[in-house]
Design a protein around this motif. Structure first.
Motif, PDB file in Angstrom:
ATOM      1  N   ASP A   1      -6.939  -4.804 -16.891  1.00  0.00           N
ATOM      2  CA  ASP A   1      -8.101  -5.177 -16.085  1.00  0.00           C
ATOM      3  C   ASP A   1      -7.893  -6.505 -15.367  1.00  0.00           C
ATOM      4  OD1 ASP A   1      -9.364  -2.870 -16.782  1.00  0.00           O
ATOM      5  OD2 ASP A   1     -10.631  -3.777 -18.342  1.00  0.00           O
ATOM      6  N   GLU A   2      -7.233  -7.432 -16.068  1.00  0.00           N
ATOM      7  CA  GLU A   2      -7.015  -8.750 -15.451  1.00  0.00           C
ATOM      8  C   GLU A   2      -6.132  -8.620 -14.203  1.00  0.00           C
ATOM      9  OE1 GLU A   2      -5.000  -9.322 -19.193  1.00  0.00           O
ATOM     10  OE2 GLU A   2      -3.648 -10.738 -18.231  1.00  0.00           O
ATOM     11  N   HIS A   3      -5.211  -7.669 -14.236  1.00  0.00           N
ATOM     12  CA  HIS A   3      -4.347  -7.482 -13.066  1.00  0.00           C
ATOM     13  C   HIS A   3      -5.104  -6.780 -11.935  1.00  0.00           C
ATOM     14  CE1 HIS A   3      -1.486  -7.530 -16.607  1.00  0.00           C
ATOM     15  NE2 HIS A   3      -1.255  -8.660 -15.968  1.00  0.00           N
ATOM     16  N   LYS A   4      -5.958  -5.848 -12.309  1.00  0.00           N
ATOM     17  CA  LYS A   4      -6.794  -5.198 -11.278  1.00  0.00           C
ATOM     18  C   LYS A   4      -7.711  -6.234 -10.626  1.00  0.00           C
ATOM     19  CE  LYS A   4      -6.739  -0.677 -13.504  1.00  0.00           C
ATOM     20  NZ  LYS A   4      -7.459   0.259 -14.381  1.00  0.00           N
ATOM     21  N   ALA A   5      -8.227  -7.142 -11.444  1.00  0.00           N
ATOM     22  CA  ALA A   5      -9.109  -8.189 -10.911  1.00  0.00           C
ATOM     23  C   ALA A   5      -8.327  -9.107  -9.976  1.00  0.00           C
ATOM     24  CB  ALA A   5      -9.720  -8.994 -12.062  1.00  0.00           C
ATOM     25  N   LEU A   6      -7.098  -9.460 -10.377  1.00  0.00           N
ATOM     26  CA  LEU A   6      -6.258 -10.315  -9.536  1.00  0.00           C
ATOM     27  C   LEU A   6      -5.964  -9.625  -8.205  1.00  0.00           C
ATOM     28  CD1 LEU A   6      -4.383 -12.887  -9.331  1.00  0.00           C
ATOM     29  CD2 LEU A   6      -2.550 -11.374 -10.088  1.00  0.00           C
ATOM     30  N   LEU A   7      -5.643  -8.344  -8.272  1.00  0.00           N
ATOM     31  CA  LEU A   7      -5.338  -7.579  -7.070  1.00  0.00           C
ATOM     32  C   LEU A   7      -6.566  -7.502  -6.151  1.00  0.00           C
ATOM     33  CD1 LEU A   7      -3.357  -5.837  -5.534  1.00  0.00           C
ATOM     34  CD2 LEU A   7      -3.841  -3.953  -7.102  1.00  0.00           C
ATOM     35  N   ALA A   8      -7.715  -7.245  -6.761  1.00  0.00           N
ATOM     36  CA  ALA A   8      -8.948  -7.175  -5.972  1.00  0.00           C
ATOM     37  C   ALA A   8      -9.251  -8.515  -5.310  1.00  0.00           C
ATOM     38  CB  ALA A   8     -10.110  -6.749  -6.875  1.00  0.00           C
TER      39      ALA A   8
ATOM     40  N   VAL B   1      -7.885  -0.202  -6.388  1.00  0.00           N
ATOM     41  CA  VAL B   1      -6.861  -0.994  -7.080  1.00  0.00           C
ATOM     42  C   VAL B   1      -6.252  -0.237  -8.273  1.00  0.00           C
ATOM     43  CG1 VAL B   1      -7.786  -3.229  -6.358  1.00  0.00           C
ATOM     44  CG2 VAL B   1      -8.590  -2.178  -8.487  1.00  0.00           C
ATOM     45  N   SER B   2      -6.959   0.733  -8.776  1.00  0.00           N
ATOM     46  CA  SER B   2      -6.405   1.469  -9.922  1.00  0.00           C
ATOM     47  C   SER B   2      -5.262   2.394  -9.508  1.00  0.00           C
ATOM     48  CB  SER B   2      -7.506   2.275 -10.617  1.00  0.00           C
ATOM     49  OG  SER B   2      -8.006   3.246  -9.729  1.00  0.00           O
ATOM     50  N   GLU B   3      -5.053   2.554  -8.206  1.00  0.00           N
ATOM     51  CA  GLU B   3      -3.946   3.395  -7.743  1.00  0.00           C
ATOM     52  C   GLU B   3      -2.610   2.653  -7.738  1.00  0.00           C
ATOM     53  OE1 GLU B   3      -5.071   4.770  -3.894  1.00  0.00           O
ATOM     54  OE2 GLU B   3      -6.699   6.038  -4.638  1.00  0.00           O
TER      55      GLU B   3
ATOM     56  N   PHE C   1       0.825  -1.205   0.000  1.00  0.00           N
ATOM     57  CA  PHE C   1       0.000   0.000   0.000  1.00  0.00           C
ATOM     58  C   PHE C   1       0.868   1.269   0.000  1.00  0.00           C
ATOM     59  CE2 PHE C   1      -4.139  -1.819   2.098  1.00  0.00           C
ATOM     60  CZ  PHE C   1      -4.132  -2.844   1.174  1.00  0.00           C
ATOM     61  N   GLY C   2       2.035   1.165   0.617  1.00  0.00           N
ATOM     62  CA  GLY C   2       2.909   2.335   0.723  1.00  0.00           C
ATOM     63  C   GLY C   2       3.992   2.332  -0.337  1.00  0.00           C
ATOM     64  N   ASP C   3       5.227   2.624   0.097  1.00  0.00           N
ATOM     65  CA  ASP C   3       6.356   2.752  -0.833  1.00  0.00           C
ATOM     66  C   ASP C   3       7.255   1.519  -0.787  1.00  0.00           C
ATOM     67  OD1 ASP C   3       5.355   5.327  -1.207  1.00  0.00           O
ATOM     68  OD2 ASP C   3       6.690   6.183   0.338  1.00  0.00           O
ATOM     69  N   ALA C   4       8.125   1.420  -1.799  1.00  0.00           N
ATOM     70  CA  ALA C   4       9.135   0.350  -1.834  1.00  0.00           C
ATOM     71  C   ALA C   4      10.513   0.981  -1.884  1.00  0.00           C
ATOM     72  CB  ALA C   4       8.921  -0.555  -3.040  1.00  0.00           C
ATOM     73  N   GLY C   5      11.481   0.332  -1.237  1.00  0.00           N
ATOM     74  CA  GLY C   5      12.849   0.832  -1.211  1.00  0.00           C
ATOM     75  C   GLY C   5      13.613   0.507  -2.483  1.00  0.00           C
ATOM     76  N   ASP C   6      14.924   0.608  -2.380  1.00  0.00           N
ATOM     77  CA  ASP C   6      15.787   0.396  -3.552  1.00  0.00           C
ATOM     78  C   ASP C   6      15.706  -1.031  -4.085  1.00  0.00           C
ATOM     79  OD1 ASP C   6      17.177   2.722  -4.349  1.00  0.00           O
ATOM     80  OD2 ASP C   6      18.294   2.692  -2.459  1.00  0.00           O
TER      81      ASP C   6
ATOM     82  N   LYS D   1       4.558 -11.469  -9.005  1.00  0.00           N
ATOM     83  CA  LYS D   1       3.864 -10.249  -9.449  1.00  0.00           C
ATOM     84  C   LYS D   1       3.923  -9.216  -8.325  1.00  0.00           C
ATOM     85  CE  LYS D   1       0.658 -12.681 -12.502  1.00  0.00           C
ATOM     86  NZ  LYS D   1       1.405 -13.964 -12.501  1.00  0.00           N
ATOM     87  N   LEU D   2       4.350  -8.014  -8.667  1.00  0.00           N
ATOM     88  CA  LEU D   2       4.524  -6.971  -7.651  1.00  0.00           C
ATOM     89  C   LEU D   2       3.557  -5.820  -7.935  1.00  0.00           C
ATOM     90  CD1 LEU D   2       8.462  -6.829  -7.714  1.00  0.00           C
ATOM     91  CD2 LEU D   2       6.982  -8.538  -6.647  1.00  0.00           C
ATOM     92  N   PHE D   3       2.846  -5.390  -6.888  1.00  0.00           N
ATOM     93  CA  PHE D   3       1.915  -4.261  -7.012  1.00  0.00           C
ATOM     94  C   PHE D   3       2.253  -3.256  -5.920  1.00  0.00           C
ATOM     95  CE2 PHE D   3      -0.271  -8.105  -8.436  1.00  0.00           C
ATOM     96  CZ  PHE D   3      -0.783  -7.731  -9.672  1.00  0.00           C
ATOM     97  N   VAL D   4       2.551  -2.040  -6.300  1.00  0.00           N
ATOM     98  CA  VAL D   4       2.933  -1.011  -5.320  1.00  0.00           C
ATOM     99  C   VAL D   4       2.089   0.232  -5.568  1.00  0.00           C
ATOM    100  CG1 VAL D   4       4.813   0.371  -4.357  1.00  0.00           C
ATOM    101  CG2 VAL D   4       5.298  -1.914  -5.272  1.00  0.00           C
TER     102      VAL D   4
END
Lengths: 445, 240
Positions: free
Chosen positions: B196-203, B217-219, B160-165, B175-178
């Protein structure tokens, strides 16, 4: 004095520095832009067990009668903390080798041979296969940085757990299994796409250093209710300190692998230039155990270039509790057998020198995942050959021990040995033959 | 076994690590299902102990009332473990299944090499979160440290937040979602289209964690492997 052609001429002379092999490697590197990758251990000549001799019994010591007076060979591993130590009939174990690097038939054959002789075999990078669990009465499960196929069910099925920090062929290096050998089954066990070049990590993902290792060992013990012996395997580089830290971390057994120990695939430059020969590593390791008061309480298994019963006896005399064989076991199965010479030549090599194990084209069906080649190795017959070989190693070691007056292989001691060279005398900490001189004695590690 | 029942979980069994050895707790958890019908366990006074509730292969609910050290819920197969505090290095390492919930922050290597199940971290996670992950789903409601998802093979890491180096260095198929900022991407990790398929997977993953509708999820941006390093090629030598 008539013709000029009678004048002696200088013969063509190869440089010792730029010898034909070196020249060929320079040309190969220039043509391909990539280092050479191969299997096996170091091929260079090193101080080794051949540089040691036993002092047989005579007037000052009396020998045991061959075939009549017993010379024990058994060993118990994991007596420090494990509720269920393992008891082997011979101190010659089978080193870790993976399904993936080796065919399923080869793994089964290793299990069959080891089981017939009452010793253990070991998994490798990529997890435990049902075939090897079924064929191995005593199976050591390796816990590697990649954790490919690692799961608690197999952990519980294992008889011991070996945390692999490194191996002698490449201390400080990770694993490598090139795409040719990443078949669907191998890929599935490793959760990887088929056909990719798999490069295993060189460090464990969830701990660094000896303080963390102690916690990791505690976790593995808690996971398995403190039943299984836990080994820690290191490649020989700084054996005094590495063994000290492994013991401090809580290992039941430490495994020390010299640079003659094989690998499935690694850069030739790594194999030939990193690490120590096993002869130079045993005494510092034993000294570490003695300094901690843990010799014979934490068992020491050594590997790397063990070929015959004399090597076994010498390793034990220097203070090891057991040895492990890898390359020699593969040769016993049928690796590099001259019967396949025509095929080795077709691969640009010859029997005895074949080391392109990573290419998966092994005519002997051992270092391959090709189903046609794999089917050439009969696991029953190959297992029998390995059992025969293990039997010979044990008998040979007993022969030497009896000659030295020992009723158990573990009664062999450094005082039974002398060295043929100054280098071997210094490394093994035994006198140069015919003298009382131990070069380097009194030094520290 | 200590039979006292305490809030907040009405436990079938309560185990107080201040009085009882860790070894007994883990052994009892391993036997659960065989020797007891207790399904809800309340562990008191963990006080940063390592290897709490490891190797559980039964559908238990375990609530740990405090902070834990290294490898809590390691190799979990079926249990639902809630840590009412922070977790040390390697929480849920090599998890095979089940659900592990850290109510506080997690240290390094959270979910390392885990093959399955779900790891939910309410706070932040340190470096190497999801290192060498092999199928686990990891959701971090805060931010994650450097080298996260290094050599990640499968599964999803949702932040939900940030990722480091060096996010996703040497990535395979994880699969990475940030949602927040990524300080830098590691070798062979690239941003990919969020279809859309990735948004669905994330949801779907968020819903499985009970977080449906909590974030848009679109963020999120999606990151994955460029697959350039899957087979060695000398032209990529600078990336190794």
């Amino acid at each position: 004095m008539t013709a000029h052609n009678n004048v002696p001429r200088t013969l063509p002379r190869f440089s010792s520095t730029f010898d034909p092999h070196t020249l060929a490697e320079i040309r190969r590197a220039a043509a391909t832009g990539i280092y050479d990758i191969r299997g096996g251990g170091t091929k260079r000549k090193l101080p080794h067990f051949d540089d040691l001799l036993f002092l047989g019994a005579s007037v000052s010591r009396y020998p045991l009668e061959g075939y009549r007076e017993k010379c024990g060979t058994d060993v118990v591993l994991g007596t420090r903390f494990a509720k269920k130590p393992i008891h082997l009939r011979t101190p010659v174990t089978i080193a870790g080798m993976s399904f993936g690097a080796l065919s399923a038939n080869a793994k089964e054959a290793l299990g069959r041979g080891a089981t017939a002789m009452g010793t253990s075999t070991t998994t490798g990078d990529g997890g435990m296969t049902p075939e090897e669990r079924k064929s191995s009465q005593t199976l050591v499960y390796q816990y590697l940085p990649s954790r490919y196929g690692m799961n608690p069910d197999d952990l519980r099925k294992a008889d011991a757990i070996e945390i692999v920090i490194g191996q002698g062929a490449k201390p400080g290096g990770g694993g490598m299994l090139l795409g040719q050998k990443i078949t669907e089954r191998v890929a599935g066990m490793r959760t990887l796409p088929a056909g990719i070049d798999q490069r295993s990590a060189c460090r464990h993902p969830d701990w660094t250093g000896p303080d963390d290792l102690e916690i990791k060992i505690e976790e593995l013990r808690e996971l398995t209710d403190w039943e299984k012996p836990i080994y820690v395997k290191v490649g020989a580089s700084r054996p005094y300190y590495d063994i000290s830290l492994a013991v401090k971390s809580g290992a039941d057994v430490v495994v020390l692998d010299g640079m003659q120990g094989g690998t499935a695939a690694t850069q030739d430059v790594f194999i030939e230039h990193v690490g120590l020969p096993i002869l130079a590593a045993i005494r510092p390791a034993v000294q570490a155990l003695q300094d901690l008061g843990m010799h014979r309480k934490v068992q020491l298994i050594v590997s790397g270039g063990i070929r015959n019963g004399a090597d076994v006896a010498k390793a034990l005399a220097l203070g090891a509790d057991a040895v492990a064989i890898g390359t020699a076991a593969l040769v016993a199965l049928g690796d590099n057998d001259p019967v396949h010479e025509a095929e080795y030549e077709a691969l640009g090599t010859t029997a005895g020198a074949y080391d392109d194990w990573h290419e998966g084209k092994d005519p002997a069906g051992i270092t391959t995942q090709d189903p046609v080649l794999s089917a050439r190795l009969d696991p029953v017959k190959a297992g029998r050959r390995l059992a025969n070989y293990l039997g010979v190693l044990t008998l040979e070691a007993q022969t030497i021990a009896r000659a030295c007056g020992k009723s158990h292989l573990h009664n062999l001691e450094p005082e039974d040995l002398v060295a043929l060279t100054i280098e071997a005398a210094a490394m093994a900490g035994v006198p140069l033959a015919g003298t009382e001189w131990i070069p380097g004695k009194g030094g520290t590690y | 076994m200590n039979a006292q029942a305490t809030a907040p979980l009405a436990a079938d069994l309560t185990f107080d690590l201040a009085d009882q050895p860790l070894r007994d707790l883990n052994a009892a958890l391993h036997k659960a299902g065989v020797e007891t019908n207790a399904r809800r366990w309340h562990v008191l006074n963990p006080n940063g102990r390592h290897a709490v509730a490891v190797g559980i292969n039964a559908p238990l609910e375990i609530e740990i009332a405090g902070h834990v050290g290294y490898y809590c819920a390691g190799m979990n197969q079926q249990a639902r473990v809630t840590i009412q505090g922070n977790a040390g290095v390697g929480v849920a390492e090599n998890m095979m299944g089940g659900f592990v919930h850290v109510k506080g922050d997690a240290s390094q290597a959270a979910g390392a090499t885990a093959h399955g199940g779900m790891l939910l971290i309410d706070g932040n996670a340190g470096a190497r979160c999801g290192i060498s992950m092999k199928g686990v789903d990891i959701i971090v409601k805060g931010s994650i440290g450097h080298m996260s998802a290094f050599m990640g093979q499968a599964g999803s890491l949702i932040v939900f937040g940030d990722a480091g180096d060096a996010l996703g260095d040497s990535l395979y198929e994880a699969k990475l979602f940030v949602r927040g900022a990524v300080k830098s991407l590691g070798a062979d990790c690239i941003e990919k289209d969020m279809r859309d398929e990735h948004k669905a997977l994330l949801a779907e993953k968020l819903a499985a964690a009970g977080l449906a509708g909590t974030v848009d999820v679109s963020e999120f941006k999606r990151y994955g492997s460029a697959r350039r390093l899957y087979n060695f090629h000398i032209d990529n030598v600078d990336a190794y």
